[in-house]
Every structure is written in structure tokens, then in C-alpha cells.
Design an enzyme around this catalytic site. Sequence first.
Site, PDB file in Angstrom:
ATOM      1  N   GLU A 177      -4.913  13.155   2.459  1.00 41.76           N
ATOM      2  CA  GLU A 177      -6.312  12.962   2.079  1.00 41.76           C
ATOM      3  C   GLU A 177      -7.214  12.812   3.300  1.00 41.76           C
ATOM      4  O   GLU A 177      -8.350  13.285   3.318  1.00 41.76           O
ATOM      5  CB  GLU A 177      -6.406  11.714   1.203  1.00 41.76           C
ATOM      6  CG  GLU A 177      -7.800  11.244   0.871  1.00 41.76           C
ATOM      7  CD  GLU A 177      -7.799   9.866   0.239  1.00 41.76           C
ATOM      8  OE1 GLU A 177      -8.746   9.553  -0.486  1.00 41.76           O
ATOM      9  OE2 GLU A 177      -6.840   9.103   0.485  1.00 41.76           O
ATOM     10  N   THR A 220       0.861  -1.178   0.000  1.00 41.90           N
ATOM     11  CA  THR A 220       0.000   0.000   0.000  1.00 41.90           C
ATOM     12  C   THR A 220       0.892   1.221   0.000  1.00 41.90           C
ATOM     13  O   THR A 220       1.855   1.285   0.764  1.00 41.90           O
ATOM     14  CB  THR A 220      -0.949   0.073   1.213  1.00 41.90           C
ATOM     15  OG1 THR A 220      -1.500   1.383   1.301  1.00 41.90           O
ATOM     16  CG2 THR A 220      -0.262  -0.253   2.512  1.00 41.90           C
ATOM     17  N   ARG A 270      -5.382   7.927   3.851  1.00 44.39           N
ATOM     18  CA  ARG A 270      -6.656   8.045   4.562  1.00 44.39           C
ATOM     19  C   ARG A 270      -6.480   8.036   6.071  1.00 44.39           C
ATOM     20  O   ARG A 270      -6.985   8.893   6.773  1.00 44.39           O
ATOM     21  CB  ARG A 270      -7.585   6.904   4.143  1.00 44.39           C
ATOM     22  CG  ARG A 270      -8.001   6.966   2.682  1.00 44.39           C
ATOM     23  CD  ARG A 270      -8.916   5.820   2.317  1.00 44.39           C
ATOM     24  NE  ARG A 270      -9.334   5.895   0.922  1.00 44.39           N
ATOM     25  CZ  ARG A 270     -10.170   5.051   0.354  1.00 44.39           C
ATOM     26  NH1 ARG A 270     -10.679   4.052   1.049  1.00 44.39           N
ATOM     27  NH2 ARG A 270     -10.494   5.188  -0.905  1.00 44.39           N
ATOM     28  N   ARG A 273       1.065  32.419  -5.520  1.00 43.26           N
ATOM     29  CA  ARG A 273      -0.069  31.890  -4.755  1.00 43.26           C
ATOM     30  C   ARG A 273       0.385  30.901  -3.676  1.00 43.26           C
ATOM     31  O   ARG A 273       1.540  30.472  -3.636  1.00 43.26           O
ATOM     32  CB  ARG A 273      -1.060  31.198  -5.688  1.00 43.26           C
ATOM     33  CG  ARG A 273      -1.711  32.135  -6.689  1.00 43.26           C
ATOM     34  CD  ARG A 273      -2.841  31.466  -7.418  1.00 43.26           C
ATOM     35  NE  ARG A 273      -3.405  32.326  -8.452  1.00 43.26           N
ATOM     36  CZ  ARG A 273      -4.452  32.001  -9.192  1.00 43.26           C
ATOM     37  NH1 ARG A 273      -5.054  30.829  -9.022  1.00 43.26           N
ATOM     38  NH2 ARG A 273      -4.904  32.838 -10.117  1.00 43.26           N
ATOM     39  N   ASP A 313       0.213   3.987   1.135  1.00 39.90           N
ATOM     40  CA  ASP A 313       0.054   4.697   2.413  1.00 39.90           C
ATOM     41  C   ASP A 313       1.001   4.158   3.477  1.00 39.90           C
ATOM     42  O   ASP A 313       1.216   4.793   4.508  1.00 39.90           O
ATOM     43  CB  ASP A 313      -1.380   4.566   2.929  1.00 39.90           C
ATOM     44  CG  ASP A 313      -2.395   5.256   2.035  1.00 39.90           C
ATOM     45  OD1 ASP A 313      -1.970   5.987   1.116  1.00 39.90           O
ATOM     46  OD2 ASP A 313      -3.602   5.049   2.237  1.00 39.90           O
TER      47      ASP A 313
END
Length: 366
Positions: free
Chosen positions: A234, A136, A182, A173, A138
Site C-alpha cells: 500500500e 499490527t 504503509r 492478464r 504490518d
Amino acid sequence: MRLAVLTGGGDVPGLNPCIRSITMSAWQRGWDVIGLRRGWEGVLEVDINDPWSLENSAMVLDRDRVRGIDRQGGTILHSSRCDPRNTPEGDQTEKVLDILDALKVDALITMGGDGTLRFSAHLASLGRNVISIPKTMDNDVYGTDYCIGFSTAVTRSVEAINALRTTMASHERIGVIELFGRRSGETALLSGFLSQADRTVIAEVPADIDELLPLLLKDKESNPESYAICIISEGAKLAGSADFADEINKSATNRDGLNIGTQLAREIEARSDERTIVQELAYLMRAGEPDAMDRMVGFAFGALAVQLIEEKRTSNMVCLTDGNYGAVPIGTLLEDTKGVNVSGLYDASQYRASLVQVENMPMFLY
């Protein structure tokens, strides 16, 4: 010996090197290898009473089929997000067992994240010969310091963050760049640190806009090119805002709420005179060929999985711990969750990585 290989969950670079390694290691032992298509969802679509369905449910993996696939991203077996215990038809574990029997599978090697590997542990608890391989981007599977896909995701993210600096600077900016993650902010933390972004908001620590915004404004003011960059996970949250947890578990096309990057950008513009640029890196983080690290780990995890089967040490998950390859019981991931060591690696008041202790830490600082 007949092995079956399955990839589940999101694709990541490094899966194909792992598939090649398993195939070649098994071939050297005179074993047969088949690849089960489309993860657990593909398995459940097999009709064991239909010879055509059985024959087409699996891909024969031999030297010719896996030649050169280590240079490709994704997975040649394709993938899906499915836990056979939670389907509209109810728990279909028995169907999975029947299909594995019909395919004459002696041992199963599964590559996946939390969902795929949880069902793998369930099969092992029922007496099946299973080895699981954590993957994964993540990097949030408990029981291993490293999961296939993490390094490439960080590499892609750092390249993109630095490339976006030209646009941020040209328009003066504040850039908000959202990365996958997550439950864990490791990808954002490391990408933000390596790209030397101004601030990084991780999933583990809610961001207080009243504290974060003044820091970003100061960053922009002190930059000769008059821009600032904030990386955000996220799964991050803004203090006092509605919880977005249910939304991030949906596919992007089915979400009702705004993604966290856009939420943060809107708050910045509402509370200041600054304009923002929002960029979700999303699937670009997992696109393309694997980097050197994920090729290496993919090759090593695949070879180790076959070695464990040969030694009759199934019901294990291969892992990397403190830089060393090894194995832990397959149910280890069920024992806890994995995320950023906030006290040791993150300064929550400054929204930045903080390397308080480096000596004796493993390479990826976990």
C-alpha cells in the site's frame, strides 16, 4: 489488583485470544479485570461525574465473558484510532489519568500499533503502571520481531493470491494485488514469496516502471497460462510519480488520489498492450478468526503481560526476539522504525524476495 485492558488502532486477528489470556491469568491470581471500550477515543468519552457513564465505559472481563472469544477475530472491546495528546480540544492526557483514577485502575495493558503504544509509553513516563502489547498486521513496531496479527494477514493474503490465479489465467492478464503496509513491506514481501508471485514491490524501495514492466511482460510470456502476478505494498511508490504518503494516511473514503495498485496497473496498460486486473485485499487481510500462530502469540503475550505486572516490571513492552518471548522498555518503539531488511531479504533489481542468508535467522526471517 485491578487491571484495565484496551485495544487501539486497527483490529487484527489474535486480539481476542490475548484478552482471554490476560483475563484468565489475572483470575488465577484473584485480580479483577475490566476492558476499556473503543480504545483511547472511548476513554475520552467518559464523564467521570456521571455514574452511568463510568459504569458503561468498561466491560467486566471474567471467565464467562471471555469464554470462546479466542476463536473470534477482531476485538470484543472494539477499537479506535486516537492519540489523546492530539485532539481538537488539545492534549487530554490529564483527562485520561483522571478517568483511570475514577475507574480505580492499578495497572493498564494496552494492545496496539505505533500510535496506541506511543501514548502508552507517555503514560508510563508519567509514572503509571503500563504494559504494552504490539499488534499490527504490518509487523512494523520497532523492538519486536513479531506483532499480533501478522501471521494471519500473511495467511489470508497467500490464500487470496493463489485463488486469484484462476481469474488471471482465464483472462490472460497481469494481476496487480495490493496489500496493506504503509511504511513496511514485510507483509507484501512474505506473502509474495510464499505464494511465489512473479514480482513484489515493497514500501521501502520505489519501483521503476521501466525496469518492472519488462520483467512482468517476460513473466507473462514464459507462463504457459499467459498471466503474471505483481504484489505491491500500500505504501509503495513509483519512481518519478507524486508522493502518495499523505493519501495513504487517510481513510479509503477520504482519499483524493489513486491507490498505488491502480497507479501501477494504469502505467502497465499505458505502456503495453496488456490488460490488468487490480485487487486490493485491504480489510480482508484482517478479517475472520486468527490462525494458529496468532492464537499462540496472543495467548503468550497476554500471560506474559500479567506476569510482568505481578513481578512489578511495568513500563515494558512484551516482545518476540529471535524466537524468544521477552520484554523491552516500553519506549523502545520510539527509538527507530522497523521495515524490511532490504539488503538481506530483497533483490531490488528483480523485485523479488532474496534469501541471501537463512542460517541463524529467526523463523520469520527478520
